[in-house]
Design an enzyme around this catalytic site. Sequence first.
Site, PDB file in Angstrom:
ATOM      1  N   CYS A  11      21.311  51.115  51.209  1.00 15.79           N
ATOM      2  CA  CYS A  11      21.939  50.269  50.189  1.00 15.79           C
ATOM      3  C   CYS A  11      22.313  48.984  50.905  1.00 15.79           C
ATOM      4  O   CYS A  11      22.914  49.028  51.986  1.00 15.79           O
ATOM      5  CB  CYS A  11      23.180  50.949  49.615  1.00 15.79           C
TER       6      CYS A  11
ATOM      7  N   CYS B 222      17.805  45.036  46.837  1.00 20.89           N
ATOM      8  CA  CYS B 222      18.644  46.125  46.319  1.00 20.89           C
ATOM      9  C   CYS B 222      17.773  47.373  46.283  1.00 20.89           C
ATOM     10  O   CYS B 222      16.756  47.398  45.564  1.00 20.89           O
ATOM     11  CB  CYS B 222      19.114  45.759  44.909  1.00 20.89           C
TER      12      CYS B 222
HETATM   13  N1  DGL Z   1      23.035  46.942  46.970  1.00 23.27           N
HETATM   14  C1  DGL Z   1      22.417  47.869  46.122  1.00 23.27           C
HETATM   15  C2  DGL Z   1      21.447  48.783  46.823  1.00 23.27           C
HETATM   16  O1  DGL Z   1      20.845  48.364  47.803  1.00 23.27           O
HETATM   17  C3  DGL Z   1      23.165  48.535  45.023  1.00 23.27           C
HETATM   18  C4  DGL Z   1      24.603  48.763  45.128  1.00 23.27           C
HETATM   19  C5  DGL Z   1      25.136  49.049  43.751  1.00 23.27           C
HETATM   20  O2  DGL Z   1      25.179  48.090  42.973  1.00 23.27           O
HETATM   21  O3  DGL Z   1      25.437  50.201  43.464  1.00 23.27           O
HETATM   22  O4  DGL Z   1      21.213  49.883  46.432  1.00 23.27           O
END
Ligand code: DGL
Length: 251
Positions: free
Chosen positions: A176, A66
Site C-alpha cells: 500500500c 495505489c
Molecule cells: N494507497 C493505497 C494503496 O496503495 C490505498 C490506501 C487506501 O486508500 O486504503 O493501496
Amino acid sequence: MFDSGVGGISTLRTLAKVLPNEDFVFYGDSANAPYGEKSSAEVRRLATNVMAQLKLHQVKAVVIACNTATSAAKRDLMAANPEMTILGIEPALKQAVDAGKQHILVMATPLTIGLPKYNAQVARFQERTHIESLPCPGLADHIEKGYAGIAQTQTLVDQLMAPVLDDPIDAIVLGCTHYPFITDMIRRKYDHPVTIYTGYEGLANNLATHLKQQGLLRPENTHRQIEFYSSRDTPDELALYQHLYEHGIAK
Ligand code: DGL
C-alpha cells in the site's frame, strides 16, 4: 499519477528521481480515502472519475500509484482508455522472491488482499517461499490524516503486527503506497534485519521504458514541474502533499 490520497506521493518521490526531466501531475482523491475498505465496484467508480480529471491535463501516461486501485480498476481503466499508457503499482512480491527471501510478510489494504489479482500473485510464488498476507484496516487512514498522532499510529501498528511478530520474517512487502511513510515504525517491530520492498524502482523503470519506446521522453536538462491536485481541495491539504513530497514524512 493518482492515489486515494497522500500515499502515492511516496511513489512520486521515486518516479520523479528516475525521470528527472518529466512533468508530473499528482491527483490525490483524499475526499474519498481510504479506498482499501470500500467495495471494488466503488473503487472502480472513483478511479474512473480521477482518470477524467487527469485527462484534463493532457497527460501522456497515467500511473496508478495505489495498489488497491490497480487491483480493482486497472483493467477497466485500460479498456476504457485504449489510447493511453496506464501502469499500476502492485505488491513487489516477485522482487522479494527473486532476491531469495524465504519468509515474506505482505502488508496491504483489506481490499487488495481480498481481490483475485493478489491471490493469483501469491499462488504463483508460494511454492518457492513462505508468504504471510496481513490486511491492515485503518492504517492508510491514519497516514492519510498526517499520522493522526504518532502515538495512535504506533498503537495500531503494534496491534496489526502482533500476530506475525514471532514469525521468522526476512522481507516485508509494503503493498500500500501509504505505508512507506512509516517504514521505520514497521521495520523496528523486528529485532533482526528485514528488507523492505515497495516496487517503486521497477515501476519507474517500466514507465521510462514505455515512454522511451513511444519517443515520449523529454530531452535532458528540461525544466520540469510537479503539480498537486486533490479532491479535498484546501490549502492545508495541498500544503501536506507538498510537504510529504519534499520531506517524505509528516510535519
Ligand atoms: N494507497 C493505497 C494503496 O496503495 C490505498 C490506501 C487506501 O486508500 O486504503 O493501496
